[in-house]
Design a protein around this motif. Sequence first.
Motif, short mmCIF file in Angstrom:
data_model
loop_
_atom_site.label_atom_id
_atom_site.label_comp_id
_atom_site.label_asym_id
_atom_site.label_seq_id
_atom_site.Cartn_x
_atom_site.Cartn_y
_atom_site.Cartn_z
N GLN A 64 12.04 -25.60 43.49
CA GLN A 64 12.79 -24.85 44.49
C GLN A 64 13.91 -24.00 43.88
N SER A 65 14.29 -24.28 42.64
CA SER A 65 15.38 -23.54 42.01
C SER A 65 14.94 -22.75 40.78
N ASP B 193 17.33 -32.30 38.89
CA ASP B 193 17.73 -30.90 38.95
C ASP B 193 17.97 -30.33 37.55
N ARG C 97 13.16 -30.33 43.29
CA ARG C 97 14.36 -29.57 42.94
C ARG C 97 14.09 -28.51 41.89
N ARG D 131 20.48 -29.25 36.03
CA ARG D 131 21.51 -28.24 35.81
C ARG D 131 22.83 -28.90 35.43
N ARG E 32 13.71 -19.88 40.37
CA ARG E 32 14.09 -18.46 40.32
C ARG E 32 15.60 -18.29 40.11
N GLU E 33 16.35 -19.38 40.22
CA GLU E 33 17.80 -19.33 40.00
C GLU E 33 18.14 -19.64 38.55
N GLN F 119 23.85 -22.17 32.25
CA GLN F 119 22.89 -23.23 32.48
C GLN F 119 21.82 -23.20 31.40
#
Length: 365
Positions: free
Chosen positions: A235-236, A204, A232, A206, A238-239, A215
């Motif tokens: 899927q993230s 991930d 991971r 992060r 855009r965050e 972050q």
Amino acid sequence: MSPERDSHFMRHAIGLAARGLGRVWPNPAVGCVLVRDGRVLARGWTQPGGRPHAEAVALAKCDARGATAYVSLEPCAHHGLTPPCAKTLVDSGVVRVVTALTDPDSRVAGRGHAMLRAAGLDVVENVEAQAARTLNAGFLMRLAQGRPWVTLKLALTLDGRIATVTGESRWITSPEARRMVHALRARHDAVLVGAGTARADNPDLRVRDLGMMHQPVRIVAAPRLDIDTQGRLGQSAREVPVWLVHASNAPEDARQRWRDAGAELLDCGTNSDGLVPDQMLQVLGQRGITRLFCEGGGHLGASLLRAELVDELIVFSAGKVIGSEGRPGLAQLGLTQLVDAPHFKLTALQQIGDDIAHIWSRQPQ
């Protein structure tokens, strides 16, 4: 004010500046302390995104007339999104400015000091310069060489392995060591891993469990973009930003999948070993990255070491032994003589949980 007092307050300013690490790129992390009659009036440090500057933050908190301003980097002298900090200091009524470093940015480079002196202020330079230089090593590296400062992290068994022969690696190090890794991520602009690590570990990357919103950018060196967008990172994306550094001949369908996932793609040259390390760092430097935290894997770490691009090495040694069948922490470096081995100097050593963390700085060959 005595030299000892100047050093004391400058160390305070440098400590404040450290709060901006990882948050202010491509700007430098700067701290400012305003002092009058030996009493601290206000403090400030560069805010996330690089604005407002440390001097403006501190000056907004008090009446600074007659005060001394301790600033960990020469105040800027150019008009950008905000007025020059040197002029703001002059207008505030401070009578003395103490700095640690001259800003090598061509838009400043002594002009801030000159502006202060022209207005009649007493200016003292080079107070705690080495500490300030160490803090802003990434900013200085990007200006001088066009690339970020690189920290390579290794988490190893006592015999230098990162996984068993089957690939099992969770967890070699203690929870305390892993928490420290998250704190280290937070102090860098970006975290970098290789495509093999991204595929094998589905990381991930992060910062977690520290109660922090900031972050770092998550970067994967993936020449062929052969990483599942359903992992991971994909899927993230855009965050929290995900950047993929890839070869110019990476398949167009893979590019489109990652664009659709929200990732940013960066083209880089290749050689027989994959992406050219110095070109990759130049690409990241052009995008503003000043501090890069590399978490592997073994091939990426070895390529950076071979190219003499690792500035700092942080090793977590765990009290486990796997044996020669385990996976080594680094791929081959192609060395035949010890004199050619990358050379590092120990700068810190501490126990973290049941592990040992040792930090090394690169020594020129």
